[in-house]
Each structure stands twice: as C-alpha cells, then as structure tokens.
Design a protein around this motif. Structure first.
Motif, mmCIF file in Angstrom:
data_model
loop_
_atom_site.group_PDB
_atom_site.id
_atom_site.type_symbol
_atom_site.label_atom_id
_atom_site.label_comp_id
_atom_site.label_asym_id
_atom_site.label_seq_id
_atom_site.Cartn_x
_atom_site.Cartn_y
_atom_site.Cartn_z
ATOM 1 N N ARG A 1 -8.684 16.703 -9.643
ATOM 2 C CA ARG A 1 -7.645 16.667 -10.675
ATOM 3 C C ARG A 1 -6.642 15.550 -10.387
ATOM 4 O O ARG A 1 -6.201 14.844 -11.283
ATOM 5 N N MET A 2 -6.286 15.409 -9.104
ATOM 6 C CA MET A 2 -5.371 14.340 -8.718
ATOM 7 C C MET A 2 -6.023 12.979 -8.970
ATOM 8 O O MET A 2 -5.387 12.065 -9.494
ATOM 9 N N THR A 3 -7.295 12.843 -8.631
ATOM 10 C CA THR A 3 -8.008 11.578 -8.808
ATOM 11 C C THR A 3 -8.053 11.170 -10.275
ATOM 12 O O THR A 3 -7.871 9.992 -10.606
ATOM 13 N N CYS A 4 -8.274 12.123 -11.154
ATOM 14 C CA CYS A 4 -8.263 11.818 -12.598
ATOM 15 C C CYS A 4 -6.893 11.304 -13.039
ATOM 16 O O CYS A 4 -6.806 10.334 -13.802
ATOM 17 N N ALA A 5 -5.818 11.922 -12.554
ATOM 18 C CA ALA A 5 -4.467 11.481 -12.914
ATOM 19 C C ALA A 5 -4.196 10.083 -12.362
ATOM 20 O O ALA A 5 -3.598 9.241 -13.048
ATOM 21 N N VAL A 6 -4.645 9.822 -11.139
ATOM 22 C CA VAL A 6 -4.465 8.502 -10.529
ATOM 23 C C VAL A 6 -5.185 7.438 -11.358
ATOM 24 O O VAL A 6 -4.626 6.383 -11.670
ATOM 25 N N GLU A 7 -6.411 7.723 -11.751
ATOM 26 C CA GLU A 7 -7.184 6.767 -12.549
ATOM 27 C C GLU A 7 -6.576 6.578 -13.934
ATOM 28 O O GLU A 7 -6.466 5.453 -14.425
ATOM 29 N N ASP A 8 -6.152 7.664 -14.559
ATOM 30 C CA ASP A 8 -5.526 7.575 -15.883
ATOM 31 C C ASP A 8 -4.226 6.767 -15.855
ATOM 32 O O ASP A 8 -3.813 6.205 -16.869
ATOM 33 N N ALA A 9 -3.584 6.698 -14.678
ATOM 34 C CA ALA A 9 -2.338 5.942 -14.531
ATOM 35 C C ALA A 9 -2.584 4.444 -14.385
ATOM 36 O O ALA A 9 -1.633 3.665 -14.403
ATOM 37 N N GLY A 10 -3.854 4.050 -14.228
ATOM 38 C CA GLY A 10 -4.147 2.629 -14.146
ATOM 39 C C GLY A 10 -4.705 2.159 -12.818
ATOM 40 O O GLY A 10 -5.037 0.982 -12.659
ATOM 41 N N TRP A 11 -4.795 3.045 -11.855
ATOM 42 C CA TRP A 11 -5.389 2.684 -10.570
ATOM 43 C C TRP A 11 -6.906 2.602 -10.718
ATOM 44 O O TRP A 11 -7.501 3.307 -11.514
ATOM 45 N N CYS B 1 0.173 14.810 -12.445
ATOM 46 C CA CYS B 1 0.969 14.176 -13.490
ATOM 47 C C CYS B 1 0.709 12.667 -13.516
ATOM 48 O O CYS B 1 0.993 11.959 -12.540
ATOM 49 N N VAL B 2 0.179 12.172 -14.621
ATOM 50 C CA VAL B 2 -0.138 10.751 -14.748
ATOM 51 C C VAL B 2 1.113 9.902 -14.544
ATOM 52 O O VAL B 2 1.069 8.849 -13.899
ATOM 53 N N SER B 3 2.253 10.347 -15.052
ATOM 54 C CA SER B 3 3.483 9.547 -14.933
ATOM 55 C C SER B 3 3.906 9.368 -13.468
ATOM 56 O O SER B 3 4.514 8.349 -13.124
ATOM 57 N N THR B 4 3.583 10.320 -12.600
ATOM 58 C CA THR B 4 3.872 10.165 -11.167
ATOM 59 C C THR B 4 3.149 8.947 -10.619
ATOM 60 O O THR B 4 3.736 8.096 -9.951
ATOM 61 N N TRP B 5 1.863 8.845 -10.928
ATOM 62 C CA TRP B 5 1.033 7.762 -10.395
ATOM 63 C C TRP B 5 1.305 6.440 -11.105
ATOM 64 O O TRP B 5 1.136 5.373 -10.506
ATOM 65 N N GLU B 6 1.763 6.485 -12.364
ATOM 66 C CA GLU B 6 2.197 5.262 -13.045
ATOM 67 C C GLU B 6 3.420 4.682 -12.339
ATOM 68 O O GLU B 6 3.539 3.464 -12.178
ATOM 69 N N GLU B 7 4.314 5.557 -11.924
ATOM 70 C CA GLU B 7 5.521 5.106 -11.222
ATOM 71 C C GLU B 7 5.156 4.533 -9.854
ATOM 72 O O GLU B 7 5.711 3.515 -9.431
ATOM 73 N N CYS C 1 0.848 -1.193 0.000
ATOM 74 C CA CYS C 1 0.000 0.000 0.000
ATOM 75 C C CYS C 1 0.883 1.242 0.000
ATOM 76 O O CYS C 1 2.059 1.176 0.349
ATOM 77 N N VAL C 2 0.280 2.341 -0.409
ATOM 78 C CA VAL C 2 0.961 3.628 -0.409
ATOM 79 C C VAL C 2 0.039 4.631 0.270
ATOM 80 O O VAL C 2 -1.134 4.732 -0.078
ATOM 81 N N VAL C 3 0.574 5.352 1.238
ATOM 82 C CA VAL C 3 -0.136 6.464 1.873
ATOM 83 C C VAL C 3 0.728 7.686 1.627
ATOM 84 O O VAL C 3 1.899 7.711 1.996
ATOM 85 N N THR C 4 0.144 8.683 0.963
ATOM 86 C CA THR C 4 0.937 9.846 0.575
ATOM 87 C C THR C 4 0.144 11.138 0.714
ATOM 88 O O THR C 4 -1.082 11.136 0.667
ATOM 89 N N ASP C 5 0.858 12.212 0.880
ATOM 90 C CA ASP C 5 0.261 13.543 0.998
ATOM 91 C C ASP C 5 1.017 14.469 0.042
ATOM 92 O O ASP C 5 1.842 15.267 0.464
ATOM 93 N N PRO C 6 0.743 14.329 -1.262
ATOM 94 C CA PRO C 6 1.488 15.137 -2.236
ATOM 95 C C PRO C 6 1.085 16.607 -2.160
ATOM 96 O O PRO C 6 0.075 16.945 -1.532
ATOM 97 N N PRO C 7 1.845 17.482 -2.788
ATOM 98 C CA PRO C 7 1.453 18.898 -2.819
ATOM 99 C C PRO C 7 0.032 19.054 -3.364
ATOM 100 O O PRO C 7 -0.365 18.346 -4.286
#
Length: 133
Positions: free
Chosen positions: A88-98, A60-66, A36-42
C-alpha cells in the motif's frame, strides 16, 4: 539551509535533524535539498492500538509528493514498511511520482516476540506442574 530551526546539526553542518509531525515540518523546508531519503514511517498496523501507527501517513500520496519536492532530481528513497502493508505504501510512493526500481526485503523467520513468564517456562522445562487455581 532550511527555513526552520533544526533540532540537531552535526559539527560539519552537513547533517541535521528536524523533529515534529511531517505534515508540519516538511512544508517549511526548502525544495530540492536532499540527495536521498531513508525513512521508517508508521506501518499502519494499529500496533497495540496506538494512534501513531494508525495515522494513514504512509498510504497518503501527498506525503510522498512532499518528500519528492524536497529531493534533488535523481534522488533515491529507501522507506521501510510492514510485511503486510508495504504494498500500500509502495503504491502511494509511485502515485506521488517516484519511480519504483527495486525492493529490499529483510526476511526473518519468526514474528513479534510474545510475553513469557520465565518461572512457568522453567517449571515446564523441569517437568513440574502447577496447581490450577
């Protein structure tokens, strides 16, 4: 074990902390090692015009892909976000494959506390008025 030296390792060796820019640290870590990952990004609000809060990393989608690359199959992600920008963050997370399953929210009734001159507040409470200069 990771391919880079951690900043801190727990006594049992099961928890470690890596310090640095995620764009530099994450690519050096081995794939599929986290449950699991627990994070508090900017929050990307440009808080007090600080550069660290305007990096775009959370969107950034590539952040969440990584992050996904570093996780084992079935891992969960809990990421905090600003009340005005979490979508906006949720969309990037989903676009990364989550897969987005649930949203956890911390609801509070007041905003960021403002500065307060205590001496003025005391005078106001006691009914005193100050001379305007």
């Amino acid at each position: 074990m990771s391919m880079i030296e951690p900043y801190w390792v727990s006594e049992c060796g099961r928890a470690m902390v890596h310090v640095g820019d995620n764009k530099v640290v994450m690519p050096k870590l081995e794939s599929e090692q986290f449950h699991c990952v627990v994070t508090d990004p900017p929050y990307e609000l440009g808080f007090m015009s600080r550069e660290w809060d305007s990096s775009g990393a959370a969107y950034c989608v590539s952040t969440w892909e990584e992050v996904l690359r570093l996780c084992k199959l079935g891992a969960h992600l809990l990421s905090f976000g600003g009340t005005r920008t979490w979508h906006r963050m949720t969309c990037a997370v989903e676009d990364a494959g989550w897969e987005i399953r649930d949203t956890v929210m911390w609801l509070y009734s007041n905003g960021f506390p403002k500065g307060l001159d205590v001496s003025k507040a005391i005078d106001r409470e006691l009914g005193f008025s100050r001379e305007v200069v």
